[in-house]
Write a protein that holds these residues in place. Structure first.
Motif, PDB file in Angstrom:
ATOM      1  N   VAL A   1      59.419  37.251  23.509  1.00 25.12           N
ATOM      2  CA  VAL A   1      58.091  37.650  23.972  1.00 25.12           C
ATOM      3  C   VAL A   1      57.803  39.096  23.566  1.00 25.12           C
ATOM      4  O   VAL A   1      56.693  39.423  23.146  1.00 25.12           O
ATOM      5  N   ALA A   2      58.819  39.950  23.646  1.00 28.68           N
ATOM      6  CA  ALA A   2      58.650  41.373  23.344  1.00 28.68           C
ATOM      7  C   ALA A   2      58.889  41.664  21.859  1.00 28.68           C
ATOM      8  O   ALA A   2      59.253  42.792  21.500  1.00 28.68           O
ATOM      9  N   ASN A   3      58.676  40.661  21.021  1.00 28.65           N
ATOM     10  CA  ASN A   3      58.791  40.826  19.564  1.00 28.65           C
ATOM     11  C   ASN A   3      60.123  41.402  19.108  1.00 28.65           C
ATOM     12  O   ASN A   3      60.176  42.285  18.249  1.00 28.65           O
ATOM     13  N   GLY A   4      61.202  40.915  19.710  1.00 28.68           N
ATOM     14  CA  GLY A   4      62.533  41.302  19.270  1.00 28.68           C
ATOM     15  C   GLY A   4      63.061  42.593  19.857  1.00 28.68           C
ATOM     16  O   GLY A   4      64.191  42.967  19.593  1.00 28.68           O
ATOM     17  N   THR A   5      62.255  43.277  20.642  1.00 29.07           N
ATOM     18  CA  THR A   5      62.761  44.499  21.260  1.00 29.07           C
ATOM     19  C   THR A   5      63.603  44.133  22.477  1.00 29.07           C
ATOM     20  O   THR A   5      63.429  43.073  23.067  1.00 29.07           O
ATOM     21  N   SER A   6      64.529  44.993  22.790  1.00 29.97           N
ATOM     22  CA  SER A   6      65.354  44.703  23.964  1.00 29.97           C
ATOM     23  C   SER A   6      64.637  45.215  25.199  1.00 29.97           C
ATOM     24  O   SER A   6      64.102  46.314  25.215  1.00 29.97           O
ATOM     25  N   GLY A   7      64.610  44.369  26.195  1.00 35.10           N
ATOM     26  CA  GLY A   7      64.008  44.735  27.468  1.00 35.10           C
ATOM     27  C   GLY A   7      64.975  44.375  28.574  1.00 35.10           C
ATOM     28  O   GLY A   7      66.159  44.174  28.333  1.00 35.10           O
ATOM     29  N   ASN A   8      64.470  44.278  29.746  1.00 35.30           N
ATOM     30  CA  ASN A   8      65.281  43.896  30.884  1.00 35.30           C
ATOM     31  C   ASN A   8      64.669  42.630  31.473  1.00 35.30           C
ATOM     32  O   ASN A   8      63.640  42.688  32.143  1.00 35.30           O
ATOM     33  N   ALA A   9      65.299  41.489  31.208  1.00 36.70           N
ATOM     34  CA  ALA A   9      64.760  40.214  31.675  1.00 36.70           C
ATOM     35  C   ALA A   9      64.662  40.178  33.192  1.00 36.70           C
ATOM     36  O   ALA A   9      63.718  39.601  33.736  1.00 36.70           O
ATOM     37  N   TRP A  10      65.606  40.809  33.896  1.00 34.26           N
ATOM     38  CA  TRP A  10      65.540  40.822  35.365  1.00 34.26           C
ATOM     39  C   TRP A  10      64.260  41.507  35.825  1.00 34.26           C
ATOM     40  O   TRP A  10      63.629  41.083  36.779  1.00 34.26           O
ATOM     41  N   ARG A  11      63.880  42.558  35.142  1.00 34.34           N
ATOM     42  CA  ARG A  11      62.687  43.318  35.512  1.00 34.34           C
ATOM     43  C   ARG A  11      61.405  42.648  35.009  1.00 34.34           C
ATOM     44  O   ARG A  11      60.378  42.656  35.679  1.00 34.34           O
ATOM     45  N   ASP A  12      61.462  42.061  33.810  1.00 31.11           N
ATOM     46  CA  ASP A  12      60.249  41.618  33.125  1.00 31.11           C
ATOM     47  C   ASP A  12      59.803  40.194  33.443  1.00 31.11           C
ATOM     48  O   ASP A  12      58.629  39.872  33.304  1.00 31.11           O
ATOM     49  N   ILE A  13      60.724  39.333  33.844  1.00 31.36           N
ATOM     50  CA  ILE A  13      60.383  37.925  34.076  1.00 31.36           C
ATOM     51  C   ILE A  13      60.012  37.703  35.536  1.00 31.36           C
ATOM     52  O   ILE A  13      60.676  38.207  36.447  1.00 31.36           O
ATOM     53  N   GLN A  14      58.964  36.926  35.739  1.00 32.13           N
ATOM     54  CA  GLN A  14      58.561  36.484  37.071  1.00 32.13           C
ATOM     55  C   GLN A  14      58.678  34.961  37.118  1.00 32.13           C
ATOM     56  O   GLN A  14      58.552  34.292  36.095  1.00 32.13           O
ATOM     57  N   VAL A  15      58.898  34.433  38.311  1.00 35.03           N
ATOM     58  CA  VAL A  15      59.136  32.998  38.503  1.00 35.03           C
ATOM     59  C   VAL A  15      58.201  32.469  39.582  1.00 35.03           C
ATOM     60  O   VAL A  15      57.979  33.129  40.598  1.00 35.03           O
ATOM     61  N   LYS A  16      57.689  31.274  39.347  1.00 38.53           N
ATOM     62  CA  LYS A  16      56.901  30.569  40.375  1.00 38.53           C
ATOM     63  C   LYS A  16      57.481  29.169  40.476  1.00 38.53           C
ATOM     64  O   LYS A  16      57.446  28.392  39.531  1.00 38.53           O
ATOM     65  N   GLU A  17      58.040  28.859  41.632  1.00 36.80           N
ATOM     66  CA  GLU A  17      58.660  27.547  41.829  1.00 36.80           C
ATOM     67  C   GLU A  17      57.605  26.465  42.026  1.00 36.80           C
ATOM     68  O   GLU A  17      56.462  26.761  42.402  1.00 36.80           O
ATOM     69  N   PRO A  18      57.992  25.208  41.778  1.00 37.76           N
ATOM     70  CA  PRO A  18      57.040  24.102  41.995  1.00 37.76           C
ATOM     71  C   PRO A  18      56.493  24.143  43.423  1.00 37.76           C
ATOM     72  O   PRO A  18      57.205  24.486  44.362  1.00 37.76           O
ATOM     73  N   GLN A  19      55.248  23.800  43.590  1.00 36.17           N
ATOM     74  CA  GLN A  19      54.517  23.787  44.853  1.00 36.17           C
ATOM     75  C   GLN A  19      54.330  25.170  45.465  1.00 36.17           C
ATOM     76  O   GLN A  19      53.905  25.296  46.607  1.00 36.17           O
TER      77      GLN A  19
END
Length: 125
Positions: free
Chosen positions: A69-87
């Motif tokens: 997503v960040a075009n090959g740059t290193s980021g922090n997935a823990w910081r950058d990703i958000q999650v929405k569970e079903p329902q």
């Protein structure tokens, strides 16, 4: 009409698709959506078959998806990703999920290691 083999293959695919993503101590249910905001654009994918799967059907680890997503740059997935569970209608950061999982693990460890005062006060003789 579907053959028994086709039915079995479909059932196997469904079972595989329902496998959650297990990521360094947290478990994210299959069917959960993932989101990463990068340079003004929201990128979405879904948890399927124990991985993050994008719209093209490509499977990623959280780190490799965040990098893509960040075009090959290193980021922090823990910081950058958000999650929405079903329902659910709420997004939660992967970092918050990790903190909650670590707290739950610590609480379980404390419960297992601390003696029950009522049992220790009981004299069986």
């Amino acid at each position: 009409e579907r053959t028994p083999e086709a039915e079995a293959a479909a059932a196997e695919r469904q079972k595989a698709d329902s496998k959650p993503l297990v990521w360094k101590g947290i478990t994210i249910r299959a069917g959960s959506e993932v989101l990463m905001h990068y340079k003004g654009v929201d990128h979405f994918a879904q948890i399927r078959a124990g991985a993050i799967v994008d719209a093209e059907g490509v499977r990623y680890t959280p780190s490799s998806w965040a990098s893509k997503v960040a075009n090959g740059t290193s980021g922090n997935a823990w910081r950058d990703i958000q999650v929405k569970e079903p329902q659910s209608s709420h997004w939660i950061s992967a970092r918050a999920l990790r903190i909650a999982a670590e707290k739950a693990r610590r609480d379980r460890t404390r419960q297992v290691t601390s003696p029950n005062p009522k049992e220790s006060d009981h004299d069986p003789s």
